[in-house]
Every structure is written in structure tokens, then in C-alpha cells.
Design a protein around this motif. Sequence first.
Motif, short mmCIF file in Angstrom:
data_model
loop_
_atom_site.label_atom_id
_atom_site.label_comp_id
_atom_site.label_asym_id
_atom_site.label_seq_id
_atom_site.Cartn_x
_atom_site.Cartn_y
_atom_site.Cartn_z
N ALA A 407 0.82 -1.22 0.00
CA ALA A 407 0.00 0.00 0.00
C ALA A 407 0.86 1.27 0.00
CB ALA A 407 -0.92 -0.01 1.22
N TRP A 408 1.93 1.29 0.78
CA TRP A 408 2.69 2.53 0.97
C TRP A 408 3.30 3.09 -0.33
CZ3 TRP A 408 5.62 0.73 6.00
CH2 TRP A 408 4.73 0.77 7.07
N PRO A 409 3.90 2.24 -1.17
CA PRO A 409 4.47 2.81 -2.41
C PRO A 409 3.41 3.47 -3.29
CG PRO A 409 5.31 0.59 -2.05
CD PRO A 409 4.22 0.81 -1.05
N VAL A 410 2.20 2.88 -3.30
CA VAL A 410 1.12 3.45 -4.12
C VAL A 410 0.68 4.78 -3.51
CG1 VAL A 410 -1.27 3.09 -4.89
CG2 VAL A 410 0.36 1.18 -4.92
N ALA A 411 0.51 4.79 -2.18
CA ALA A 411 0.08 6.03 -1.50
C ALA A 411 1.09 7.14 -1.74
CB ALA A 411 -0.06 5.77 0.00
N ALA A 412 2.38 6.84 -1.56
CA ALA A 412 3.41 7.88 -1.69
C ALA A 412 3.51 8.36 -3.14
CB ALA A 412 4.76 7.36 -1.22
N ALA A 413 3.34 7.43 -4.09
CA ALA A 413 3.43 7.82 -5.51
C ALA A 413 2.30 8.78 -5.85
CB ALA A 413 3.37 6.58 -6.39
N ILE A 414 1.09 8.49 -5.38
CA ILE A 414 -0.04 9.39 -5.70
C ILE A 414 0.13 10.72 -4.95
CG2 ILE A 414 -2.55 9.72 -5.57
CD1 ILE A 414 -2.86 6.69 -5.81
N ARG A 415 0.58 10.62 -3.69
CA ARG A 415 0.73 11.85 -2.89
C ARG A 415 1.74 12.80 -3.53
NH1 ARG A 415 2.35 9.60 1.82
NH2 ARG A 415 0.23 9.32 2.55
N HIS A 416 2.85 12.28 -3.96
CA HIS A 416 3.93 13.15 -4.45
C HIS A 416 3.95 13.34 -5.97
CE1 HIS A 416 5.58 13.23 -0.46
NE2 HIS A 416 5.84 11.95 -0.45
N PHE A 417 3.35 12.40 -6.70
CA PHE A 417 3.48 12.46 -8.17
C PHE A 417 2.13 12.32 -8.87
CE2 PHE A 417 7.57 10.99 -6.53
CZ PHE A 417 8.46 11.84 -7.18
N ARG A 418 1.10 12.91 -8.28
CA ARG A 418 -0.24 12.80 -8.89
C ARG A 418 -0.24 13.33 -10.33
NH1 ARG A 418 -5.58 12.08 -6.51
NH2 ARG A 418 -6.97 12.44 -8.26
N ASP A 419 0.58 14.36 -10.57
CA ASP A 419 0.63 14.93 -11.93
C ASP A 419 1.02 13.86 -12.97
OD1 ASP A 419 3.10 14.84 -10.65
OD2 ASP A 419 3.96 16.40 -11.92
N GLU A 420 1.84 12.90 -12.57
CA GLU A 420 2.25 11.88 -13.54
C GLU A 420 1.10 10.93 -13.85
OE1 GLU A 420 6.05 10.11 -13.30
OE2 GLU A 420 6.96 11.86 -12.35
N PHE A 421 0.31 10.62 -12.82
CA PHE A 421 -0.87 9.76 -13.04
C PHE A 421 -1.84 10.49 -13.97
CE2 PHE A 421 0.99 8.03 -9.25
CZ PHE A 421 0.67 6.68 -9.26
N GLU A 422 -2.05 11.80 -13.69
CA GLU A 422 -2.99 12.58 -14.50
C GLU A 422 -2.49 12.71 -15.93
OE1 GLU A 422 -3.80 16.15 -12.33
OE2 GLU A 422 -4.91 15.07 -10.77
N TRP A 423 -1.17 12.82 -16.10
CA TRP A 423 -0.60 12.93 -17.45
C TRP A 423 -0.96 11.69 -18.27
CZ3 TRP A 423 2.85 9.93 -20.24
CH2 TRP A 423 3.35 10.49 -21.43
N HIS A 424 -0.86 10.52 -17.65
CA HIS A 424 -1.20 9.29 -18.37
C HIS A 424 -2.67 9.27 -18.77
CE1 HIS A 424 2.39 6.71 -18.29
NE2 HIS A 424 2.73 7.42 -17.22
N VAL A 425 -3.54 9.76 -17.85
CA VAL A 425 -4.98 9.79 -18.16
C VAL A 425 -5.25 10.79 -19.30
CG1 VAL A 425 -7.27 10.38 -17.24
CG2 VAL A 425 -5.65 9.08 -15.84
N ASN A 426 -4.58 11.95 -19.23
CA ASN A 426 -4.84 13.01 -20.22
C ASN A 426 -4.12 12.80 -21.55
OD1 ASN A 426 -6.52 14.49 -18.55
ND2 ASN A 426 -4.80 15.54 -17.55
N ASN A 427 -3.15 11.91 -21.57
CA ASN A 427 -2.38 11.70 -22.81
C ASN A 427 -2.38 10.22 -23.20
OD1 ASN A 427 -0.87 14.44 -23.32
ND2 ASN A 427 -0.77 14.05 -21.12
#
Length: 441
Positions: A407-427
Motif C-alpha cells: 500500500a505505501w508505495p502506491v500512496a506515496a506515488a499518488i501523494r507526491h506524483f499525482r501529476d504523472e498519473f494525471e498525465w497518463h490519463v490526459n495523454n
Amino acid sequence: MGKKLLLKNAHIEGIRYFETYRKHGGYEAAEKALKMKPEEILEEVKTSGLRGRGGAGFPTGMKWSFLAKPEGVPRHLVVNADESEPGTFKDRYLMEFLPHLLIEGMLISSYTLGSNTSYIYIRGEYSWIPDILEEAIEEAKAAGFLGKNILGTGYDLEIYVQRGGGAYICGEETALLESLEGRRGNPRLKPPFPAVKGLWERPTVVNNVESIAAVVPIIEIGGAEYAKIGVGRSTGTKLISACGNINKPGVYEIDMTITVEEFIYSDEYCGGIPNGKKLKACIPGGSSVPIVPANLLLKTINGEPRYMNYESLADGGFATGTMMGSGGFIVLDEDQCVVNHTMTLARFYNHESCGQCTPCREGTGWMYKILKKIEKGEGKMEDIDLLWDIQRKIEGNTICPLGDAAAWPVAAAIRHFRDEFEWHVNNPELSQTQNYGIANY
Ligand code: NAD
Ligand code: SF4
């Protein structure tokens, strides 16, 4: 140059063999310890402040003092050499190049704990190392440091090496004990802790390879001297296995007073990042600990830089902090994609879940599927929130720490790098051919 205790003789040719190890002071700490009372050795270990080097950082002396001693019941020391945490390979280095340091540490520790039969449980993938350990055990036995009536003290010790079958979960101490007993490596509920009910329900201390090796210098120099090295509750030296985007991957011994920046950029350690790339993030303690972005690693917090030690890395709690963990230091440069990295880890934890608890068994699979979807550009914004929700439902709701570790790596990735997740959704189209790092820097 930092203080070297464990690796001080690692460069000597032939140090793997008894004769050379002995010529350079090997087994002198054991000779000294066997003249001491077990309680005196325990006091030295407590005074040293040594904390478990497997990942949890639990004080070793305290763990030893919890060992139950019911009349007539054998006790055991089990060395956890199932080093499987992604990014972690420092125990492998110790066992491969300094097997006698581990055997000597086991002799001192087993004598202190009253174990006459001790075990090394080693991960199956380290297929060439059991032979090295078994050869060292035979050499030590031939020289009178193992077997019956060691050095005429009346103390007997046998050490056995058990090969694991290649399951990550068998590094969890209770799963390891199940496996050692011949069963499937399913973690047990704690308490009872192994110190009370461990191997074959007997009192057992399970310690990491590096923790047991560290007992040798503690006896050599004394617990108080050992405690002077390092800072605060991060005493002594710590082995770090460094990998990822660095110029000098390898195993380093640090004294926990150096900064993260120095560790990454100095020539004595990682030697900086190849091709002049920028640092994006680090996972400083093996894959199970939260990822930290460069700005939080390199900036000062409460007026202090981040140091390579238990307290400093955890500073800020889970909002900004991470953990020293197993010392598996993974560096990501600006080209790396955090979503891709997190997906790879999610696949790993899903594959390694033993399946006993629903949140871990099902949740790790869901997280992997959603991350795969997002990474391929097939995700929606709601998927990021769903991912967040799933990881929260896993954390703290499982039998063993693998659930939290997933759980922790997923939580920290979203907390600190949400823009990267959104980039994948938007592109979605770009996501098929490139990763966020390459496309954005
Ligand atoms: P833990 O905190 O549950 O326990 C730490 C140790 O202290 C255990 O040996 C436990 O038995 C002992 N202990 C704690 N409280 C006790 C008590 N009241 N009485 C007696 N003994 C007690 O952590 P853990 O499950 O052993 O380890 C988790 C860590 O392992 C993670 O943080 C991760 O960093 C690390 N890890 C390392 C690897 C690796 O390959 N080195 C792999 C996976 C995870
Ligand atoms: Fe098994 Fe996962 Fe539960 Fe640990 S948390 S016992 S690995 S299902």
C-alpha cells in the motif's frame, strides 16, 4: 572516509576462508565473548543501541532480552538471510565475501541466547551462497569454533543452512519459521512473538544477517564505543545497497551521519547520476518504503538536511517521510516514470501475496490492474481516487506487513506524483509509446 566496521577487511584477498579471516583478527571477538557471561554480552549489545538491520529497526538487545527461558525447552537463533526486498543485496555481499563474520556473529549470539542449534534461512535465488556458508561452517568446526565443547568451554553449537524456495513472503519472520518447519510459508499472527513461541513453538530469536554480523565489532570495541558512532538512536554503521540511476551501484558501509545528498553525489558512494541527469526521487529503504521526491530529500527540514539514518529519513511521518528500511537505496532520475515504477512494484506484491488475508490478496491484484490500465493510457481520473481508496483499505488490515508494503508505495506515488498519473490519463496516445519522464523533461 566513513568508519568501517563490517567491511573493513572485505578487500583482503581470500578473506572468505578461515585461515585468512583468522590471520586478520577473525574469531578474536568470539574468544573474548566465550570468556564473558551471556548476561554481560547482552548488556554490551543493549548498550550499543544496535537496531535490527532487516528493515524494522527494532532494538536487538531488547529483542534478545524478550527471549523466554522456560525450564528444559531448547531455544534457537534463526538468521534471516531471505533477503528479497527489491533493491536490497547487502546481506548477499556479507555472506558471499565475509561468511566467517556471520558465523562468528552467530557463535557469539547463540552463546548469549543459549541456542545449541542455530539456523541460516537463505533465499532460494542465492543458489551459490549456501555452499560458501557450509564450507565456512566446516572450516570453523575443524578449528574448534563450532561443534562440541567449543574452545573447551563446554558450550556446543551446530549451525545449519536451510535453502528457501524463492518466496518473498518467507522473509517475514513467522512465514520463515513455518517454512523452516517444512510447511507453506504463511505468516502467523503476532503476538505471540517468536521470542516466546517460535521455531517448533520454542523461544526463538530471528535476526537479520547484518544485525548478527554487527555483534562481532560490538564485542571487539565494546557497546559504548559502538554507540558513539552514528547519531541519536542510529548507532554504529549501516550497510546500504545502492542501485538505480547512479554511477557507482554497490554495497557501502556508512556511519549514518552523512546526508542523503552526500551519499548520492559524492565519489566515495554513489558518484552522482549518469549523463548529468537530474534526480527525480529515491526509495531509500527497499521497495516497501515510501518513495520521496528529490525536493524533499535534498532540502532542509526543521533547519536540518536529510541524513541517511532512521530518524531523519522518517522525519515528517508518512506525509513527507520515508524509512531507512532494509537499506536498499533505489535512485530514479528525471527520465523515469513513477507510474511505471509503481506498477512494477504492484505486480511484484500481487505475485508475492500469500493470499491469507482478503485486503492483501484482492487489493494487490486490483491495484496492479488499475495501475496497468493507467500506465497504458486507458485509465480515467476516477481510477486514481479508486487506487487511493484501495491502498487505504489494505494498510493496517492484514496479518503481516506485506499488505502495508504494497500500500505505501502506491500512496506515496499518488501523494507526491499525482501529476504523472494525471498525465497518463490526459495523454492516452503518448502513454502508449513514451513514459512521463521522457515526455516531460
Ligand atoms: P516488526 O516491527 O513486526 O518486528 C521487528 C522485530 O521485533 C521482529 O523480530 C519481532 O518479532 C520483534 N518484536 C517486536 N515487538 C516485540 C515484542 N513485543 N516482543 C518480542 N519481540 C518483538 O517488523 P517485521 O515484520 O519483523 O519487519 C518489517 C520490516 O521488514 C519492514 O519495515 C521492511 O523494511 C523489512 N523488510 C525487509 C526485507 C529484506 O529483504 N531485508 C524484505 C521485506 C521487508
Ligand atoms: Fe499473506 Fe498478504 Fe496477509 Fe501477509 S498481508 S499474510 S502476505 S495475504
